[in-house]
Design a protein around this motif. Structure first.
Motif, PDB file in Angstrom:
ATOM      1  N   LEU A   1      14.132  -1.086 -69.231  1.00 11.51           N
ATOM      2  CA  LEU A   1      14.583  -2.438 -68.896  1.00 11.51           C
ATOM      3  C   LEU A   1      13.373  -3.296 -68.558  1.00 11.51           C
ATOM      4  CD1 LEU A   1      16.507  -0.216 -66.954  1.00 11.51           C
ATOM      5  CD2 LEU A   1      18.006  -2.150 -67.396  1.00 11.51           C
ATOM      6  N   ASP A   2      13.218  -4.386 -69.306  1.00 10.57           N
ATOM      7  CA  ASP A   2      12.068  -5.269 -69.118  1.00 10.57           C
ATOM      8  C   ASP A   2      12.529  -6.483 -68.304  1.00 10.57           C
ATOM      9  OD1 ASP A   2       9.655  -6.592 -69.299  1.00 10.57           O
ATOM     10  OD2 ASP A   2       9.484  -6.397 -71.476  1.00 10.57           O
ATOM     11  N   GLU A   3      12.153  -6.539 -67.053  1.00  4.41           N
ATOM     12  CA  GLU A   3      12.532  -7.627 -66.134  1.00  4.41           C
ATOM     13  C   GLU A   3      14.047  -7.850 -66.076  1.00  4.41           C
ATOM     14  OE1 GLU A   3      10.724  -8.947 -64.008  1.00  4.41           O
ATOM     15  OE2 GLU A   3       8.678  -8.681 -64.702  1.00  4.41           O
ATOM     16  N   PHE A  15      15.667  -6.090 -73.419  1.00  2.34           N
ATOM     17  CA  PHE A  15      14.466  -6.908 -73.593  1.00  2.34           C
ATOM     18  C   PHE A  15      14.280  -7.928 -72.482  1.00  2.34           C
ATOM     19  CE2 PHE A  15      15.562  -5.461 -77.848  1.00  2.34           C
ATOM     20  CZ  PHE A  15      14.344  -4.998 -78.290  1.00  2.34           C
ATOM     21  N   GLN A  16      13.025  -8.364 -72.344  1.00  2.89           N
ATOM     22  CA  GLN A  16      12.687  -9.383 -71.354  1.00  2.89           C
ATOM     23  C   GLN A  16      13.429 -10.685 -71.671  1.00  2.89           C
ATOM     24  OE1 GLN A  16       8.434  -9.793 -70.882  1.00  2.89           O
ATOM     25  NE2 GLN A  16       8.656 -10.927 -68.984  1.00  2.89           N
ATOM     26  N   ASP A  17      13.598 -10.954 -72.968  1.00  2.00           N
ATOM     27  CA  ASP A  17      14.276 -12.181 -73.380  1.00  2.00           C
ATOM     28  C   ASP A  17      15.656 -11.797 -73.923  1.00  2.00           C
ATOM     29  OD1 ASP A  17      15.251 -14.381 -74.653  1.00  2.00           O
ATOM     30  OD2 ASP A  17      13.836 -14.277 -76.319  1.00  2.00           O
ATOM     31  N   LYS A  23       2.679  -4.700 -70.158  1.00  2.00           N
ATOM     32  CA  LYS A  23       3.899  -3.942 -69.879  1.00  2.00           C
ATOM     33  C   LYS A  23       4.896  -4.022 -71.045  1.00  2.00           C
ATOM     34  CE  LYS A  23       4.804  -6.464 -66.277  1.00  2.00           C
ATOM     35  NZ  LYS A  23       3.686  -7.433 -66.410  1.00  2.00           N
ATOM     36  N   THR A  24       5.143  -5.248 -71.509  1.00  2.00           N
ATOM     37  CA  THR A  24       6.113  -5.423 -72.586  1.00  2.00           C
ATOM     38  C   THR A  24       5.608  -4.769 -73.866  1.00  2.00           C
ATOM     39  OG1 THR A  24       7.024  -7.432 -71.608  1.00  2.00           O
ATOM     40  CG2 THR A  24       7.331  -7.169 -73.970  1.00  2.00           C
ATOM     41  N   VAL A  25       4.324  -4.925 -74.143  1.00  3.01           N
ATOM     42  CA  VAL A  25       3.748  -4.307 -75.348  1.00  3.01           C
ATOM     43  C   VAL A  25       3.893  -2.790 -75.255  1.00  3.01           C
ATOM     44  CG1 VAL A  25       1.587  -3.903 -76.606  1.00  3.01           C
ATOM     45  CG2 VAL A  25       2.173  -6.224 -75.850  1.00  3.01           C
TER      46      VAL A  25
HETATM   47 MG   LIG Z   1       6.433  -8.758 -70.230  1.00  5.79          MG
END
Ligand SMILES: [Mg+2]
Ligand SMILES: Nc1ncnc2c1ncn2[C@@H]1O[C@H](COP(=O)(O)OP(=O)(O)OP(=O)(O)O)[C@@H](O)[C@H]1O
Length: 246
Positions: free
Chosen positions: A159-161, A82-84, A42-44
């Motif tokens: 939006l990632d998480e 980002f997720q982070d 998903k993130t990629v």
């Molecule tokens: Mg991810």
């Protein structure tokens, strides 16, 4: 507002393909969930949507034009949370951090201030506008990352998480804001494991598994198919899952 299209997208690291032959198009004004197990890509995939990663096969197009022809334009169109959240913080203060995105767009400083004020109000960070980001709690840093993307007014937001670290009130606020964006014709693409929080707001669900798109369906159908993806079916109907009913 813009249509994002993926054509036969494939990405590998070394000899290992994360996914191949991923194709779909998302029209303006849609709220799409991108789901899948940990490590499903998903993130990629999300990082291809604004050209942070380039594919090994296929291409991403915005309004029919390959993004690689103009990555800067692509990044103005597609904003990413980002997720982070730590990886996204760049300013010395909350204000400066949120102002970074709009300033890159070369708008007047008055408009920058106006957009930052709106983004800080929407994320409840006004009182911290002069604080160094490092002094914020995890949840408030997540809000800061959201504020940064809100201030860019991107036509598409990924939006990632986004719910990580957010309390209930902040989750509801975020959903309310995203639905508002969608209603104004923006595209919202959300990656999340918190399916119960958003399924009631989404228009479409795309699930990644086994290196490709395993489902591209409506939330209604996805709800009935959840056990096939190893996911627990939430209690309640889609309407009951909506924050509007909470
Ligand atoms: Mg991810
Ligand atoms: N820079 C990289 N180099 C090598 N492999 C990578 C790199 N980035 C991601 N991968 C691999 O690609 C696969 C997909 O990772 P990705 O982060 O997209 O998963 P994800 O679906 O976002 O998972 P999660 O739900 O845990 O966030 C994983 O196997 C991961 O190890």
């Amino acid at each position: 507002m813009s249509t994002i299209e993926l054509r036969e997208l494939g990405k590998r690291f070394g000899s290992r393909w994360v996914f191949r032959r991923v194709s779909f198009a998302i029209e303006p004004g849609r709220f799409v969930l991108l789901l899948g197990a940990n490590g499903s890509g998903k993130t990629v995939l999300a990082r291809h949507l604004n050209g942070l990663l380039l594919p090994d096969e296929g291409e991403v197009l915005i309004d029919g034009r390959p993004i690689k022809a103009d990555l800067a334009a692509c990044r103005r169109t597609v904003g990413m949370v980002f997720q982070d959240p730590e990886s996204q913080i760049i300013g010395q203060t909350v204000f400066e951090d949120v102002a970074f995105g709009p300033r890159v767009q070369q708008i007047s400083e008055a408009e920058v201030s106006e957009r930052v004020a709106e983004a800080l109000a929407l994320t409840g960070l006004e009182a911290e506008r002069q604080s160094p980001p490092a002094t914020l709690s995890g949840g408030r840093r997540r809000r800061l990352a959201l504020a940064g993307v809100i201030a860019t007014r991107s036509s598409c937001i990924v939006l990632d998480e986004p719910f990580t670290f957010l309390d209930h009130a902040a989750c509801v606020e975020l959903l309310r804001y995203l639905v508002g964006l969608k209603e104004r014709g923006h595209t919202v693409i959300m990656i999340t494991h918190d399916i119960e929080k958003v399924l009631g707001e989404a228009d479409r669900v795309i699930a990644l598994a086994d290196g490709g798109v395993a489902a591209d369906t409506s939330p209604e159908r996805f709800l009935t198919e959840l056990p096939a993806y190893g996911l627990r079916r939430p209690h309640g109907t889609l309407t009951e899952l909506s924050w509007r009913e909470v």
